[in-house]
Design an enzyme around this catalytic site. Sequence first.
Site, PDB file in Angstrom:
ATOM      1  N   ARG A  35     -12.279  34.626 -14.762  1.00 31.06           N
ATOM      2  CA  ARG A  35     -13.493  35.346 -14.366  1.00 31.06           C
ATOM      3  C   ARG A  35     -13.498  36.765 -14.922  1.00 31.06           C
ATOM      4  O   ARG A  35     -14.529  37.257 -15.372  1.00 31.06           O
ATOM      5  CB  ARG A  35     -13.657  35.374 -12.847  1.00 31.06           C
ATOM      6  CG  ARG A  35     -13.976  34.002 -12.268  1.00 31.06           C
ATOM      7  CD  ARG A  35     -14.033  34.023 -10.754  1.00 31.06           C
ATOM      8  NE  ARG A  35     -12.733  34.444 -10.243  1.00 31.06           N
ATOM      9  CZ  ARG A  35     -12.544  35.246  -9.190  1.00 31.06           C
ATOM     10  NH1 ARG A  35     -13.570  35.704  -8.519  1.00 31.06           N
ATOM     11  NH2 ARG A  35     -11.339  35.565  -8.796  1.00 31.06           N
ATOM     12  N   ASN A  68     -15.779  31.552  -8.514  1.00 33.06           N
ATOM     13  CA  ASN A  68     -14.978  30.361  -8.268  1.00 33.06           C
ATOM     14  C   ASN A  68     -15.747  29.427  -7.343  1.00 33.06           C
ATOM     15  O   ASN A  68     -16.359  29.873  -6.377  1.00 33.06           O
ATOM     16  CB  ASN A  68     -13.656  30.728  -7.594  1.00 33.06           C
ATOM     17  CG  ASN A  68     -12.647  31.314  -8.554  1.00 33.06           C
ATOM     18  OD1 ASN A  68     -12.722  31.128  -9.760  1.00 33.06           O
ATOM     19  ND2 ASN A  68     -11.685  32.037  -8.016  1.00 33.06           N
TER      20      ASN A  68
END
Length: 103
Positions: free
Chosen positions: A32, A50
Amino acid sequence: MPATDGGGPATGAEPARLTAWVRGHVQGVGFRWWVRARALELGLTGSASNLADRRVEVVAEGPRDACEALLEKLRAPGTPGRVDGVVERWSAPRGGLRGFVER
């Protein structure tokens, strides 16, 4: 030329919204953060989140060509972890996004 959801021709500078679901070993490996850095380099706003099923959802808004460049980077070798596949959806931008955040 690719078509937009509305059926008209797409241009690289027109605003777009990319939603991409990335599967593989992409959680707990800095993925990320890496997506955020690439998106900011491209001038995009959005988020990388997520999901409970171990995928990462990427939402990016900005010029379509910049969103396409981000999508190419998601699919290219060299990402943190291991990307097994990316599913994409294109739509009109919704706006209201500031910066690019990790969730």
